[in-house]
Design a protein around this motif. Structure first.
Motif, PDB file in Angstrom:
ATOM      1  N   GLU A 195      37.755-166.872  31.367  1.00 38.28           N
ATOM      2  CA  GLU A 195      38.613-165.874  32.308  1.00 38.28           C
ATOM      3  C   GLU A 195      37.958-164.645  32.313  1.00 38.28           C
ATOM      4  OE1 GLU A 195      42.302-163.092  31.450  1.00 38.28           O
ATOM      5  OE2 GLU A 195      41.966-164.339  29.729  1.00 38.28           O
ATOM      6  N   THR A 237      37.050-163.045  35.721  1.00 34.69           N
ATOM      7  CA  THR A 237      37.310-161.477  36.317  1.00 34.69           C
ATOM      8  C   THR A 237      35.879-160.503  37.034  1.00 34.69           C
ATOM      9  OG1 THR A 237      39.447-161.605  35.555  1.00 34.69           O
ATOM     10  CG2 THR A 237      38.586-159.076  35.532  1.00 34.69           C
ATOM     11  N   LYS A 249      40.723-155.755  34.063  1.00 34.46           N
ATOM     12  CA  LYS A 249      41.725-156.670  34.126  1.00 34.46           C
ATOM     13  C   LYS A 249      42.759-155.717  35.461  1.00 34.46           C
ATOM     14  CE  LYS A 249      43.702-159.690  31.618  1.00 34.46           C
ATOM     15  NZ  LYS A 249      43.826-160.445  30.377  1.00 34.46           N
TER      16      LYS A 249
END
Length: 125
Positions: free
Chosen positions: A78, A82, A117
């Motif tokens: 992740e 990202t 994020k």
């Protein structure tokens, strides 16, 4: 969770996760080919990951992530995705963004990553 693992272990776990999405089974040779490492180096790493209970290896040599291994791999994956998107959005060429994200993903704090994020989510809605 973050402080207990080193970059090498995280890279191996992430690679196993990525390969498991592409291949029916993952073997040491697949990891060696993906990372361009010697099979002997991968074998040593797999032994260490097995001892830490992050992977299981069947008699046929198929490698599977355990729950703890999958959690680490998914966290790193992740971060990788990202951070790559973030750098590309800033105008960094894709190949460089990919390489830099691979380095940053191992050292960024959970707080900084969460802020990135949230920032991306605000601007990509």
């Amino acid at each position: 969770m973050k402080d207990k693992y080193n970059e090498s272990s995280e890279n191996y776990l992430e690679t196993i996760l990525i390969l498991s999405k592409r291949l029916p089974v993952v073997r040491s040779v697949d990891i060696a080919n993906e990372l361009d490492f010697k099979k002997s180096s991968v074998s040593i790493a797999m032994k260490n990951l097995r001892q830490k209970d992050h992977i299981t290896v069947t008699d046929a040599g198929y490698i599977y992530l355990t729950e703890s291994g999958k959690a680490i791999a998914e966290m790193i994956y992740e971060r990788h995705q990202t951070l790559t998107v973030c750098l590309e959005n800033l105008g960094v060429p894709s190949d460089i963004a990919e390489k830099d994200a691979c380095k940053i993903e191992h050292v960024i704090s959970p707080e900084s990553f969460d802020a990135i994020k949230k920032h991306l989510m605000r601007y990509n809605q």
